[in-house]
Design a protein around this motif. Structure first.
Motif, PDB file in Angstrom:
ATOM      1  N   PHE A 284     -22.604  26.979 -81.482  1.00  9.51           N
ATOM      2  CA  PHE A 284     -23.354  25.728 -81.598  1.00  9.51           C
ATOM      3  C   PHE A 284     -22.961  24.787 -80.460  1.00  9.51           C
ATOM      4  O   PHE A 284     -23.776  24.034 -79.952  1.00  9.51           O
ATOM      5  N   ALA A 285     -21.671  24.867 -80.088  1.00 14.35           N
ATOM      6  CA  ALA A 285     -21.155  24.012 -79.005  1.00 14.35           C
ATOM      7  C   ALA A 285     -20.157  24.824 -78.187  1.00 14.35           C
ATOM      8  O   ALA A 285     -18.942  24.685 -78.367  1.00 14.35           O
ATOM      9  N   PRO A 286     -20.636  25.703 -77.309  1.00 17.32           N
ATOM     10  CA  PRO A 286     -19.738  26.549 -76.512  1.00 17.32           C
ATOM     11  C   PRO A 286     -18.806  25.706 -75.647  1.00 17.32           C
ATOM     12  O   PRO A 286     -19.155  24.597 -75.227  1.00 17.32           O
ATOM     13  N   PRO A 287     -17.593  26.197 -75.388  1.00 12.35           N
ATOM     14  CA  PRO A 287     -16.647  25.442 -74.554  1.00 12.35           C
ATOM     15  C   PRO A 287     -17.162  25.271 -73.130  1.00 12.35           C
ATOM     16  O   PRO A 287     -17.974  26.057 -72.648  1.00 12.35           O
ATOM     17  N   VAL A 288     -16.654  24.251 -72.465  1.00  9.38           N
ATOM     18  CA  VAL A 288     -17.080  23.952 -71.095  1.00  9.38           C
ATOM     19  C   VAL A 288     -16.595  25.027 -70.129  1.00  9.38           C
ATOM     20  O   VAL A 288     -17.332  25.469 -69.256  1.00  9.38           O
ATOM     21  N   GLY A 289     -15.355  25.435 -70.272  1.00  7.70           N
ATOM     22  CA  GLY A 289     -14.786  26.421 -69.361  1.00  7.70           C
ATOM     23  C   GLY A 289     -14.977  27.838 -69.845  1.00  7.70           C
ATOM     24  O   GLY A 289     -16.003  28.172 -70.448  1.00  7.70           O
ATOM     25  N   CYS A 290     -13.974  28.678 -69.613  1.00  9.73           N
ATOM     26  CA  CYS A 290     -14.029  30.068 -70.054  1.00  9.73           C
ATOM     27  C   CYS A 290     -13.988  30.124 -71.580  1.00  9.73           C
ATOM     28  O   CYS A 290     -13.103  29.519 -72.208  1.00  9.73           O
ATOM     29  N   ALA A 291     -14.917  30.848 -72.182  1.00 11.04           N
ATOM     30  CA  ALA A 291     -15.000  30.905 -73.646  1.00 11.04           C
ATOM     31  C   ALA A 291     -13.777  31.577 -74.261  1.00 11.04           C
ATOM     32  O   ALA A 291     -13.466  31.346 -75.434  1.00 11.04           O
ATOM     33  N   PHE A 292     -13.068  32.402 -73.484  1.00 11.46           N
ATOM     34  CA  PHE A 292     -11.917  33.127 -74.016  1.00 11.46           C
ATOM     35  C   PHE A 292     -10.612  32.351 -73.829  1.00 11.46           C
ATOM     36  O   PHE A 292      -9.563  32.772 -74.328  1.00 11.46           O
ATOM     37  N   ALA A 293     -10.649  31.229 -73.147  1.00 11.83           N
ATOM     38  CA  ALA A 293      -9.420  30.513 -72.768  1.00 11.83           C
ATOM     39  C   ALA A 293      -8.536  30.175 -73.960  1.00 11.83           C
ATOM     40  O   ALA A 293      -7.308  30.299 -73.890  1.00 11.83           O
ATOM     41  N   ALA A 294      -9.143  29.755 -75.089  1.00 15.75           N
ATOM     42  CA  ALA A 294      -8.352  29.346 -76.245  1.00 15.75           C
ATOM     43  C   ALA A 294      -7.560  30.505 -76.857  1.00 15.75           C
ATOM     44  O   ALA A 294      -6.573  30.280 -77.561  1.00 15.75           O
ATOM     45  N   ARG A 295      -7.970  31.746 -76.581  1.00 13.77           N
ATOM     46  CA  ARG A 295      -7.297  32.922 -77.146  1.00 13.77           C
ATOM     47  C   ARG A 295      -6.509  33.701 -76.098  1.00 13.77           C
ATOM     48  O   ARG A 295      -5.891  34.710 -76.416  1.00 13.77           O
ATOM     49  N   CYS A 296      -6.556  33.242 -74.871  1.00 12.33           N
ATOM     50  CA  CYS A 296      -5.975  33.997 -73.757  1.00 12.33           C
ATOM     51  C   CYS A 296      -4.540  33.560 -73.469  1.00 12.33           C
ATOM     52  O   CYS A 296      -4.285  32.367 -73.221  1.00 12.33           O
ATOM     53  N   PRO A 297      -3.580  34.477 -73.475  1.00 12.27           N
ATOM     54  CA  PRO A 297      -2.183  34.104 -73.194  1.00 12.27           C
ATOM     55  C   PRO A 297      -1.939  33.742 -71.731  1.00 12.27           C
ATOM     56  O   PRO A 297      -0.875  33.227 -71.397  1.00 12.27           O
ATOM     57  N   TYR A 298      -2.920  34.008 -70.867  1.00 13.49           N
ATOM     58  CA  TYR A 298      -2.751  33.739 -69.439  1.00 13.49           C
ATOM     59  C   TYR A 298      -3.582  32.536 -68.974  1.00 13.49           C
ATOM     60  O   TYR A 298      -3.713  32.295 -67.780  1.00 13.49           O
ATOM     61  N   ALA A 299      -4.152  31.778 -69.912  1.00 15.75           N
ATOM     62  CA  ALA A 299      -5.068  30.688 -69.559  1.00 15.75           C
ATOM     63  C   ALA A 299      -4.373  29.619 -68.723  1.00 15.75           C
ATOM     64  O   ALA A 299      -3.234  29.229 -69.001  1.00 15.75           O
ATOM     65  N   MET A 300      -5.086  29.168 -67.698  1.00 17.76           N
ATOM     66  CA  MET A 300      -4.611  28.087 -66.836  1.00 17.76           C
ATOM     67  C   MET A 300      -5.459  26.845 -67.084  1.00 17.76           C
ATOM     68  O   MET A 300      -6.441  26.887 -67.834  1.00 17.76           O
ATOM     69  N   LYS A 301      -5.106  25.757 -66.455  1.00 18.60           N
ATOM     70  CA  LYS A 301      -5.836  24.508 -66.649  1.00 18.60           C
ATOM     71  C   LYS A 301      -7.307  24.665 -66.265  1.00 18.60           C
ATOM     72  O   LYS A 301      -8.201  24.214 -66.983  1.00 18.60           O
ATOM     73  N   ALA A 315     -17.696  47.650 -55.639  1.00 21.84           N
ATOM     74  CA  ALA A 315     -19.155  47.522 -55.624  1.00 21.84           C
ATOM     75  C   ALA A 315     -19.742  47.528 -57.032  1.00 21.84           C
ATOM     76  O   ALA A 315     -20.758  46.881 -57.291  1.00 21.84           O
ATOM     77  N   GLU A 316     -19.104  48.258 -57.964  1.00 25.16           N
ATOM     78  CA  GLU A 316     -19.635  48.376 -59.318  1.00 25.16           C
ATOM     79  C   GLU A 316     -18.786  47.686 -60.371  1.00 25.16           C
ATOM     80  O   GLU A 316     -19.136  47.700 -61.554  1.00 25.16           O
ATOM     81  N   HIS A 317     -17.683  47.088 -59.984  1.00 18.74           N
ATOM     82  CA  HIS A 317     -16.739  46.524 -60.942  1.00 18.74           C
ATOM     83  C   HIS A 317     -16.525  45.034 -60.664  1.00 18.74           C
ATOM     84  O   HIS A 317     -16.220  44.657 -59.535  1.00 18.74           O
ATOM     85  N   SER A 318     -16.725  44.197 -61.690  1.00 18.65           N
ATOM     86  CA  SER A 318     -16.478  42.767 -61.529  1.00 18.65           C
ATOM     87  C   SER A 318     -15.941  42.190 -62.827  1.00 18.65           C
ATOM     88  O   SER A 318     -16.158  42.734 -63.911  1.00 18.65           O
ATOM     89  N   SER A 319     -15.244  41.066 -62.715  1.00 15.69           N
ATOM     90  CA  SER A 319     -14.647  40.415 -63.878  1.00 15.69           C
ATOM     91  C   SER A 319     -14.807  38.910 -63.752  1.00 15.69           C
ATOM     92  O   SER A 319     -14.562  38.340 -62.688  1.00 15.69           O
ATOM     93  N   ALA A 320     -15.230  38.268 -64.854  1.00 12.06           N
ATOM     94  CA  ALA A 320     -15.387  36.809 -64.868  1.00 12.06           C
ATOM     95  C   ALA A 320     -14.095  36.190 -65.377  1.00 12.06           C
ATOM     96  O   ALA A 320     -13.983  35.786 -66.539  1.00 12.06           O
ATOM     97  N   CYS A 321     -13.091  36.145 -64.506  1.00 18.51           N
ATOM     98  CA  CYS A 321     -11.777  35.630 -64.901  1.00 18.51           C
ATOM     99  C   CYS A 321     -11.119  34.943 -63.699  1.00 18.51           C
ATOM    100  O   CYS A 321     -11.113  35.495 -62.594  1.00 18.51           O
ATOM    101  N   TRP A 322     -10.549  33.754 -63.941  1.00 12.34           N
ATOM    102  CA  TRP A 322      -9.911  33.020 -62.855  1.00 12.34           C
ATOM    103  C   TRP A 322      -8.654  33.723 -62.335  1.00 12.34           C
ATOM    104  O   TRP A 322      -8.171  33.422 -61.244  1.00 12.34           O
ATOM    105  N   LEU A 323      -8.111  34.671 -63.091  1.00 10.45           N
ATOM    106  CA  LEU A 323      -6.962  35.430 -62.600  1.00 10.45           C
ATOM    107  C   LEU A 323      -7.318  36.272 -61.386  1.00 10.45           C
ATOM    108  O   LEU A 323      -6.445  36.723 -60.648  1.00 10.45           O
ATOM    109  N   MET A 324      -8.639  36.486 -61.192  1.00 14.74           N
ATOM    110  CA  MET A 324      -9.098  37.267 -60.043  1.00 14.74           C
ATOM    111  C   MET A 324      -9.178  36.435 -58.768  1.00 14.74           C
ATOM    112  O   MET A 324      -9.383  36.974 -57.681  1.00 14.74           O
TER     113      MET A 324
END
Length: 343
Positions: A284-301, A315-324
């Motif tokens: 109903f109200a998705p988070p502003v940043g990464c949706a997984f951040a609240a559950r992620c042990p590696y989350a940054m600001k 070429a075929e592999h990508s990840s939506a993560c700031w750790l990258m």
């Protein structure tokens, strides 16, 4: 290289509810090539089934609606989002087929299985009733049912769960579709029948060269069938890659969590399987940043402030993560996160 059979771009699907808008699918993009098996995985509520049903235009409208800017191009000529229901009826069944989760609720209890299979054949092909019924019997033979002629005269309640699922597969193949969507095809079946259904789907895919989208949360099924994998979380694609990329070189912490929760025969940690702490966000109200951040042990600001774009691994592999990001701290993949998971 030939053009993809399916191109999904920036697909956004919402549901208008009394309490507000549920953003079920939020900008999903992927392609499917001819003869390929693409698995879409993720926990319940991540949007994978809504994505599949939207491709078939089977979600009820209202309360659902496809947002402007979304595109689903099928076979290089059908823009699914713009077709009328009448036009969609010709595409659905004739060029696309779908295997649903629960065959008992998907099959008509008042009709014989032969009548149900032949109905679609007669609607899309110019054949007689007798020819359609023979085609139905041939399809039941194709999906491994003995005494096919006799089975065509039976009702769904007279068949076992595995047999009903075979009937669903025969129904979806009735008009030789170019695309087959299998939505949790083994969920309600016991382990032995699951293996038979997986083998059957693999055999049919090889024989017919049909493109398959496999919707599941069972990574064992994915390992058996898929060529490429999409990992979804909170209505978005968080990682995509080949089967080996996702199982042996995953880059998103959510993918790590999924793989670490799978029982394995080659590990002594089976008695202490790990779960992902926390719960998915409220769509109903998705988070502003990464949706997984609240559950992620590696989350940054930045994870809680800005939603990451996809970073390419290959070429075929990508990840939506700031750790990258090149400036992010280096984090090692948890030991054995995916090693041997599909062994």
């Amino acid at each position: 290289m030939s053009k993809p059979i399916l191109e999904v771009n920036n697909l956004r699907v919402s549901f208008k509810m009394y309490a507000g808008e549920v953003q079920a699918v939020r900008g999903v993009s992927f392609t499917l090539n001819k003869g390929e098996v693409l698995a879409i995985v993720g926990e319940s509520g991540c949007g994978k089934s809504v994505t599949a049903q939207t491709i078939m235009r089977l979600i009820p409208t209202p309360p659902s609606y496809i947002k402007p800017g979304s595109s689903i191009l099928f076979d290089g000529k059908h823009e699914i989002t713009k077709l009328t229901e009448s036009q969609m009826e010709h595409v659905r069944g004739e060029e696309m087929g779908m295997i649903f989760q629960d065959p008992m609720t998907s099959l008509n209890p008042t009709m014989t299985v032969g009548a149900q299979i032949s109905e679609g054949i007669r609607k899309h092909q110019k054949v007689t009733k007798a020819e359609a019924m023979q085609r139905a019997a041939d399809l039941l033979t194709l999906v491994g049912m003995s005494n096919a002629q006799e089975r065509t005269r039976q009702y769904p309640h007279e068949l076992s769960g595995g047999m009903r699922q075979r009937v669903m597969i025969a129904l979806s193949l009735a008009c030789n579709p170019k695309l087959l969507i299998a939505d949790e095809p083994t969920t309600a079946l016991d382990v032995t029948i699951q293996a038979q259904i997986i083998d059957l789907l693999r055999e049919i895919q090889k024989k017919t060269d049909t493109s398959i989208i496999l919707i599941t949360h069972d990574l064992g099924v994915v390992a058996e069938m898929a060529h490429r994998v999409i990992v979804m979380y909170a209505g978005k694609v968080v990682e995509r890659g080949t089967l080996n990329d996702i199982f042996y070189n995953p880059k998103h912490p959510y993918t790590w969590g999924l793989l670490r929760s799978v029982p394995r025969l080659d590990s002594d940690r089976n008695n202490d399987l790990e779960s992902i702490p926390g719960t998915p966000p409220d769509l109903f109200a998705p988070p502003v940043g990464c949706a997984f951040a609240a559950r992620c042990p590696y989350a940054m600001k930045i994870c809680k402030e800005v939603d990451p774009e996809h970073f390419d691994v290959s070429a075929e592999h990508s990840s939506a993560c700031w750790l990258m990001h090149p400036e992010a701290p280096k984090v090692e993949m948890p030991v054995q996160a995916g090693r041997g998971s599909h062994g």
